[in-house]
Motif scaffolding. Structure first.
Motif, PDB file in Angstrom:
ATOM      1  N   PHE A 167       0.839  -1.201   0.000  1.00 16.12           N
ATOM      2  CA  PHE A 167       0.000   0.000   0.000  1.00 16.12           C
ATOM      3  C   PHE A 167       0.876   1.254   0.000  1.00 16.12           C
ATOM      4  O   PHE A 167       0.613   2.210  -0.733  1.00 16.12           O
ATOM      5  N   ALA A 168       1.909   1.247   0.843  1.00 15.31           N
ATOM      6  CA  ALA A 168       2.789   2.409   0.933  1.00 15.31           C
ATOM      7  C   ALA A 168       3.521   2.644  -0.375  1.00 15.31           C
ATOM      8  O   ALA A 168       3.621   3.778  -0.865  1.00 15.31           O
ATOM      9  N   HIS A 169       4.042   1.581  -0.990  1.00 13.78           N
ATOM     10  CA  HIS A 169       4.761   1.728  -2.256  1.00 13.78           C
ATOM     11  C   HIS A 169       3.860   2.269  -3.362  1.00 13.78           C
ATOM     12  O   HIS A 169       4.280   3.124  -4.160  1.00 13.78           O
ATOM     13  N   ILE A 170       2.646   1.790  -3.434  1.00 10.48           N
ATOM     14  CA  ILE A 170       1.723   2.273  -4.468  1.00 10.48           C
ATOM     15  C   ILE A 170       1.390   3.744  -4.238  1.00 10.48           C
ATOM     16  O   ILE A 170       1.387   4.551  -5.166  1.00 10.48           O
ATOM     17  N   ILE A 211       4.698  15.131  -6.389  1.00 12.27           N
ATOM     18  CA  ILE A 211       4.597  15.327  -4.942  1.00 12.27           C
ATOM     19  C   ILE A 211       5.690  14.503  -4.266  1.00 12.27           C
ATOM     20  O   ILE A 211       5.720  13.274  -4.413  1.00 12.27           O
ATOM     21  N   PRO A 212       6.599  15.127  -3.539  1.00 13.62           N
ATOM     22  CA  PRO A 212       7.618  14.354  -2.814  1.00 13.62           C
ATOM     23  C   PRO A 212       6.953  13.382  -1.841  1.00 13.62           C
ATOM     24  O   PRO A 212       6.028  13.755  -1.107  1.00 13.62           O
ATOM     25  N   ALA A 213       7.410  12.147  -1.865  1.00  8.30           N
ATOM     26  CA  ALA A 213       6.812  11.126  -0.998  1.00  8.30           C
ATOM     27  C   ALA A 213       7.890  10.150  -0.561  1.00  8.30           C
ATOM     28  O   ALA A 213       8.887   9.948  -1.256  1.00  8.30           O
ATOM     29  N   ARG A 214       7.681   9.536   0.604  1.00  8.03           N
ATOM     30  CA  ARG A 214       8.674   8.607   1.127  1.00  8.03           C
ATOM     31  C   ARG A 214       8.016   7.511   1.959  1.00  8.03           C
ATOM     32  O   ARG A 214       6.858   7.619   2.374  1.00  8.03           O
ATOM     33  N   TYR A 215       8.792   6.474   2.190  1.00  6.68           N
ATOM     34  CA  TYR A 215       8.351   5.289   2.914  1.00  6.68           C
ATOM     35  C   TYR A 215       8.699   5.445   4.397  1.00  6.68           C
ATOM     36  O   TYR A 215       9.761   5.967   4.740  1.00  6.68           O
ATOM     37  N   VAL A 216       7.821   4.962   5.263  1.00  9.77           N
ATOM     38  CA  VAL A 216       8.053   5.019   6.708  1.00  9.77           C
ATOM     39  C   VAL A 216       7.829   3.631   7.307  1.00  9.77           C
ATOM     40  O   VAL A 216       6.817   2.980   7.034  1.00  9.77           O
ATOM     41  N   GLY A 217       8.787   3.205   8.117  1.00 11.25           N
ATOM     42  CA  GLY A 217       8.631   1.962   8.850  1.00 11.25           C
ATOM     43  C   GLY A 217       8.531   2.245  10.334  1.00 11.25           C
ATOM     44  O   GLY A 217       9.181   3.153  10.854  1.00 11.25           O
ATOM     45  N   GLY A 224       6.258  -5.443  11.784  1.00  9.62           N
ATOM     46  CA  GLY A 224       5.972  -4.071  12.159  1.00  9.62           C
ATOM     47  C   GLY A 224       4.956  -3.488  11.189  1.00  9.62           C
ATOM     48  O   GLY A 224       4.228  -4.222  10.524  1.00  9.62           O
ATOM     49  N   HIS A 225       4.939  -2.167  11.090  1.00 10.00           N
ATOM     50  CA  HIS A 225       3.967  -1.524  10.210  1.00 10.00           C
ATOM     51  C   HIS A 225       4.694  -0.582   9.256  1.00 10.00           C
ATOM     52  O   HIS A 225       5.861  -0.211   9.484  1.00 10.00           O
ATOM     53  N   ALA A 226       4.010  -0.228   8.174  1.00  7.26           N
ATOM     54  CA  ALA A 226       4.586   0.681   7.181  1.00  7.26           C
ATOM     55  C   ALA A 226       3.517   1.611   6.652  1.00  7.26           C
ATOM     56  O   ALA A 226       2.339   1.232   6.540  1.00  7.26           O
ATOM     57  N   TRP A 227       3.911   2.831   6.342  1.00  9.31           N
ATOM     58  CA  TRP A 227       3.005   3.803   5.752  1.00  9.31           C
ATOM     59  C   TRP A 227       3.823   4.777   4.900  1.00  9.31           C
ATOM     60  O   TRP A 227       5.004   4.529   4.633  1.00  9.31           O
ATOM     61  N   ALA A 228       3.214   5.835   4.447  1.00 12.56           N
ATOM     62  CA  ALA A 228       3.894   6.794   3.575  1.00 12.56           C
ATOM     63  C   ALA A 228       3.782   8.189   4.163  1.00 12.56           C
ATOM     64  O   ALA A 228       2.876   8.473   4.957  1.00 12.56           O
ATOM     65  N   GLU A 229       4.702   9.048   3.762  1.00 11.92           N
ATOM     66  CA  GLU A 229       4.606  10.478   4.047  1.00 11.92           C
ATOM     67  C   GLU A 229       4.694  11.237   2.738  1.00 11.92           C
ATOM     68  O   GLU A 229       5.495  10.881   1.858  1.00 11.92           O
ATOM     69  N   VAL A 265       3.302  18.448   1.841  1.00 19.57           N
ATOM     70  CA  VAL A 265       2.188  19.349   1.532  1.00 19.57           C
ATOM     71  C   VAL A 265       2.628  20.786   1.801  1.00 19.57           C
ATOM     72  O   VAL A 265       3.138  21.086   2.891  1.00 19.57           O
ATOM     73  N   PRO A 266       2.457  21.694   0.840  1.00 17.50           N
ATOM     74  CA  PRO A 266       2.842  23.094   1.061  1.00 17.50           C
ATOM     75  C   PRO A 266       2.194  23.664   2.321  1.00 17.50           C
ATOM     76  O   PRO A 266       1.022  23.396   2.607  1.00 17.50           O
ATOM     77  N   ASP A 267       2.966  24.432   3.063  1.00 18.55           N
ATOM     78  CA  ASP A 267       2.533  25.120   4.287  1.00 18.55           C
ATOM     79  C   ASP A 267       2.307  24.184   5.471  1.00 18.55           C
ATOM     80  O   ASP A 267       2.070  24.653   6.586  1.00 18.55           O
ATOM     81  N   LEU A 268       2.368  22.882   5.250  1.00 19.23           N
ATOM     82  CA  LEU A 268       2.235  21.929   6.352  1.00 19.23           C
ATOM     83  C   LEU A 268       3.519  21.147   6.584  1.00 19.23           C
ATOM     84  O   LEU A 268       3.899  20.864   7.711  1.00 19.23           O
ATOM     85  N   GLY A 269       4.185  20.767   5.511  1.00 11.82           N
ATOM     86  CA  GLY A 269       5.360  19.914   5.600  1.00 11.82           C
ATOM     87  C   GLY A 269       4.978  18.467   5.341  1.00 11.82           C
ATOM     88  O   GLY A 269       4.030  18.165   4.618  1.00 11.82           O
ATOM     89  N   TRP A 270       5.705  17.566   5.969  1.00  8.51           N
ATOM     90  CA  TRP A 270       5.455  16.137   5.773  1.00  8.51           C
ATOM     91  C   TRP A 270       4.224  15.684   6.565  1.00  8.51           C
ATOM     92  O   TRP A 270       4.066  16.022   7.731  1.00  8.51           O
ATOM     93  N   VAL A 271       3.375  14.916   5.876  1.00 10.12           N
ATOM     94  CA  VAL A 271       2.145  14.396   6.486  1.00 10.12           C
ATOM     95  C   VAL A 271       2.118  12.888   6.284  1.00 10.12           C
ATOM     96  O   VAL A 271       2.382  12.385   5.184  1.00 10.12           O
ATOM     97  N   GLY A 272       1.793  12.147   7.344  1.00 11.30           N
ATOM     98  CA  GLY A 272       1.758  10.693   7.270  1.00 11.30           C
ATOM     99  C   GLY A 272       0.411  10.168   6.805  1.00 11.30           C
ATOM    100  O   GLY A 272      -0.637  10.564   7.326  1.00 11.30           O
ATOM    101  N   PHE A 273       0.444   9.264   5.820  1.00 11.31           N
ATOM    102  CA  PHE A 273      -0.761   8.629   5.269  1.00 11.31           C
ATOM    103  C   PHE A 273      -0.598   7.110   5.343  1.00 11.31           C
ATOM    104  O   PHE A 273       0.406   6.574   4.886  1.00 11.31           O
ATOM    105  N   ASP A 274      -1.585   6.444   5.895  1.00 15.31           N
ATOM    106  CA  ASP A 274      -1.554   4.987   6.005  1.00 15.31           C
ATOM    107  C   ASP A 274      -2.660   4.394   5.128  1.00 15.31           C
ATOM    108  O   ASP A 274      -3.781   4.174   5.587  1.00 15.31           O
ATOM    109  N   PRO A 275      -2.356   4.119   3.852  1.00 18.53           N
ATOM    110  CA  PRO A 275      -3.408   3.625   2.961  1.00 18.53           C
ATOM    111  C   PRO A 275      -3.893   2.227   3.290  1.00 18.53           C
ATOM    112  O   PRO A 275      -5.013   1.859   2.926  1.00 18.53           O
TER     113      PRO A 275
END
Length: 272
Positions: A170-173, A183-189, A204-209, A212-222
């Motif tokens: 999910f994170a890779h997609i 959009i800059p994006a990265r993997y988080v473990g 463990g778990h994995a998600w993406a960041e 976003v302009p004016d916010l910075g990095w935001v974590g998304f767990d699809p």
């Protein structure tokens, strides 16, 4: 939330290896919304753990073993205090330019199907967050969580075609799709306290960041269809799984290696 983590990784060898080299990305850093109260890594063999930091700012421990052995156990135990930040990451170590997180890798290279899918969520910069939320929800509905169909070497394009995967897929997609939209994006473990009361798992778990302009990095767990909450412990980042893998290494000799992982996470307030 006060999150307790116990993570055991056990290697078993049919014949002892001549030597083993391991790199561990198993130690979280403190930043806004995440405070590491205590953390310990133990290896059940006589060795020296050398601590460094990689290019992403991840804490890395490495060790080398030359003794003959048939089993190796790496244990992590710690406690992290977290606060709700609506998924926004602030105060973390940032060593690399945003443009780097647009770089494709073998695991996140988008095919035409992913590129077409991502175009549905293209928005102006002022609406980037809305587009990412829409993609988060849609991807959660589009891909079925299935632990038996993929492995750590499965690329985003293959998982997307299958329509099945685990949190890593999910994170890779999500990352592949975001990067096609510039959009800059990265993997988080890291780790996640499950809301259904589950305390033990075999990973463990994995998600993406995404940035976003004016916010910075935001974590998304699809895989769960949500933004990151106080129930997440952020440990390591990378362009893909390989850059944030909890344990990676090499060995000489030895045959028929098997691996068993047990991860225990719990909210200490609930336990008490």
């Amino acid at each position: 939330m006060r999150i307790q983590v116990r993570h055991d990784t056990v290697y078993a060898y049919a014949t002892p290896p001549k030597y083993v080299i391991q790199k561990l990305r198993l130690s979280p850093r403190s930043h806004e919304g995440q405070h590491v109260r205590r953390w310990r890594i133990e290896v059940d063999k006589d060795c020296r753990l050398i601590e460094t930091a990689d290019a992403f700012g991840n804490v890395v421990h490495s060790f080398t073993l030359h003794d003959h052995f048939e089993e190796l156990t790496i244990s992590v135990e710690g406690e992290v205090e977290t606060e709700e930040t609506a998924g926004v990451v602030r105060g973390a170590v940032e060593r690399l330019p945003l443009a780097l997180y647009l770089r494709e890798t073998d695991l996140t290279e988008p095919n035409e199907a992913i590129a077409d899918y991502a175009r549905k969520f293209r928005r102006d910069d002022s609406e980037r967050l809305t587009g990412l939320h829409d993609m988060l929800t849609d991807l959660h509905d589009h891909i079925r969580y299935d632990a038996g169909r993929t492995d750590s070497g499965t690329a985003a394009s293959d998982a997307f075609e299958l329509g099945h995967g685990v949190c890593q897929d999910f994170a890779h997609i999500f990352i592949a799709a975001a990067r096609t939209l510039a959009i800059p994006a990265r993997y988080v473990g890291g780790y996640l306290v499950q809301t259904d009361g589950t305390v033990s798992s075999d990973a463990g778990h994995a998600w993406a960041e995404a940035h976003v302009p004016d916010l910075g990095w935001v974590g998304f767990d699809p895989s769960n269809g949500v933004c990151v909450t106080e129930g997440y412990v952020r440990v390591a980042i990378g362009l893909d799984y390989l850059g944030a893998a909890p344990v990676r290494g090499a060995q000489a000799g030895g045959q028929t290696e098997s691996l068993a992982v047990n991860v225990h996470t719990a909210d200490m307030a609930v336990q008490q």
